[in-house]
Design an enzyme around this catalytic site. Structure first.
Site, PDB file in Angstrom:
ATOM      1  CG  ASN A   7      -8.864   1.023  10.077  1.00  0.00           C
ATOM      2  OD1 ASN A   7      -8.025   1.443  10.618  1.00  0.00           O
ATOM      3  ND2 ASN A   7      -9.462   0.148   8.947  1.00  0.00           N
ATOM      4  NE  ARG A  92      -5.593  -1.099   9.211  1.00  0.00           N
ATOM      5  CZ  ARG A  92      -5.780  -0.570   8.117  1.00  0.00           C
ATOM      6  NH1 ARG A  92      -6.602   0.235   8.024  1.00  0.00           N
ATOM      7  NH2 ARG A  92      -4.552  -1.377   7.231  1.00  0.00           N
ATOM      8  CG  HIS A 182      -3.471  -5.476   3.038  1.00  0.00           C
ATOM      9  ND1 HIS A 182      -2.683  -5.612   1.472  1.00  0.00           N
ATOM     10  CD2 HIS A 182      -3.812  -4.743   3.272  1.00  0.00           C
ATOM     11  CE1 HIS A 182      -3.423  -4.789   1.391  1.00  0.00           C
ATOM     12  NE2 HIS A 182      -4.009  -4.025   2.343  1.00  0.00           N
ATOM     13  NE  ARG A 243      -1.261   2.906  -1.266  1.00  0.00           N
ATOM     14  CZ  ARG A 243      -1.895   1.922  -0.450  1.00  0.00           C
ATOM     15  NH1 ARG A 243      -1.704   0.084  -1.273  1.00  0.00           N
ATOM     16  NH2 ARG A 243      -2.911   2.353   0.351  1.00  0.00           N
ATOM     17  CD  GLU A 390      -7.975  -6.303   6.970  1.00  0.00           C
ATOM     18  OE1 GLU A 390      -9.174  -5.801   6.238  1.00  0.00           O
ATOM     19  OE2 GLU A 390      -7.012  -5.597   6.394  1.00  0.00           O
TER      20      GLU A 390
END
Ligand code: ADP
Length: 405
Positions: A7, A92, A182, A243, A390
């Site tokens: 990743n 990823r 996601h 955020r 993941e």
């Protein structure tokens, strides 16, 4: 088969090595401060508890990859005798746009297509390409590489869920639409909840809540995503650590005009200074904010109240969108660990027939890595906390594509 999962971010590169004969992780690590002024740092750990850390020059992802190879092969925490034991690599990738609807093997065209999506995810996709190229340089082009996209699980959304209420020409000209993120996590936990319930996911209506630093909520109907809270970028949806999530678009233009901020300064404000941090003024970290709220900090409490309220509104909205709901899953750092969040969100959903076993929910707060059902036997909707994985999904996709070759 041993599979390396990578990743690559703009200044970091996380990795995990799996033995896919038993789906066990063998070693994992992270290279940080890539491209920084000083030295980069690698932290590496094996499943049997050995560790290796080092500070080395890492001007590019290539040196970071060399450090990773050294850690796997030659360090005190080595897990391989020969690099050729790595049979495949899975990467990823954040943004697959409308091009990539599923995972695929890497070739020159795939790299170009990922590059073509850089305008939609400038930091992420550019870094992923650097990661892929560094990997080819280190392992050679004979080792198959696979790319797995955060967006692809969401590619089944209908236009009514992904078109924004702005002139259609911007969708046509710039591909401005909801993509969602996601996806790998939502895919893993929706598959897992169907398995735990002993049902076929094709017969289920599920809402998956991935609650971490970044958070997103997804409606999965009959195994397919029909809507998700993140949008063109991961800024949309519920409030997150830093955020803003969804807000009246006028808030953006109003603050920009009042404060004389440019588009990129506004983007910075909405991505890095808003959400739970912006409202509480305490921290972006859910643990700190929960502690501050418990000590009586009203703005910390307000930020958490907003978070729980918004999660519940999404779940209720998605129950309507799917015309029913069989299961709710909480995952991500907050979803897996914070029993209070799960409890308070579920309190809003009593009208749907959601009932959780509160003492059990609380007691299981500390059991990491365990998937558990927190709803009572008479609850109309099954509620679970599931540890997402993941990296394992990426490794599984990699094996399946390599075996098909
Ligand atoms: P990322 O989105 O970066 O992958 P994670 O999924 O690890 O992040 O989630 C990070 C969030 O999870 C942080 O806000 C952190 O405070 C929260 N978190 C982690 N452990 C706990 C815990 N035991 N209780 C409450 N929140 C937790």
């Amino acid at each position: 088969m041993k599979v390396l999962v990578v990743n690559a971010g703009s200044s970091s590169m996380k990795y995990q090595l799996f033995d896919m004969s038993n789906e066990q992780m063998i070693a994992k690590g992270n290279c940080e401060r890539i491209g920084g002024d000083g030295l980069g740092k690698i932290g590496h750990k094996t499943a049997d508890g050995r560790e290796y850390t080092a500070e080395l020059p890492m001007p590019t992802h290539s040196e970071a990859f060399d450090a990773l190879v050294f850690a796997l092969l030659k360090s005190d925490a080595k897990v391989l005798d020969d690099l050729s034991e790595i049979k495949a690599v899975g990467h990823r990738i954040v943004q697959g746009g409308s091009i990539f609807k599923e995972s695929c093997l890497v070739n020159d065209k795939v790299i170009k297509d990922i590059e073509s999506l850089i305008p939609l995810a400038p930091l992420h996709n550019a870094a992923h390409v650097l990661g892929i190229k560094a990997c080819i340089k280190a392992l050679g082009d004979k080792v198959p590489q696979v790319v797995v996209f955060d967006t692809s699980f969401h590619s089944t959304m209908p236009p009514k869920a992904y078109i924004f209420g702005v002139p259609y020409e911007y969708y046509e000209k710039y591909a401005v639409r909801r993509y969602g993120f996601h996806g790998t996590s939502h895919r893993y936990v929706s598959d897992r909840v169907a398995e735990l319930e002993g049902k076929d996911k094709k017969d289920m209506k599920i809402v998956t809540c991935h609650l971490g630093n970044g958070s997103s909520i997804t409606a999965v109907k009959n195994g397919k995503v029909i809507d998700t809270s993140m949008g063109l970028t991961p800024l949309d949806g519920i409030i997150m650590g830093t955020r803003s999530g969804t807000l009246d678009p006028s808030v953006v233009t109003f603050i920009a005009e009042k404060e004389g901020l440019s588009a990129s300064e506004m983007s910075d404000l909405l991505n890095k200074k808003s959400g739970v941090l912006g409202i509480s003024g305490v921290s972006n970290d859910n643990r700190d904010v929960t502690d501050a709220a418990a000590e009586g900090n009203e703005r910390a409490q307000l930020s958490l109240d907003i978070l729980h309220y918004q999660i519940a509104k999404y779940i209720g909205g998605y129950a309507a969108a799917m015309n029913g709901l069989d299961a709710i899953v909480f995952t991500g750092g907050i979803g897996e660990n914070n029993y209070i969040t799960r409890e308070l969100v579920c309190d809003y959903l009593e009208f749907l027939g959601v009932k959780i076993d509160k003492p059990f929910n609380e007691a299981h707060n500390k059991i990491k890595g365990n998937d558990y059902k927190i709803s009572t036997p008479d609850s109309k909707i099954a509620v679970y906390a599931i540890s997402t994985n993941e990296e394992l999904v990426i490794a599984r996709d990699t094996v399946s594509l390599v075996n098909k070759k």
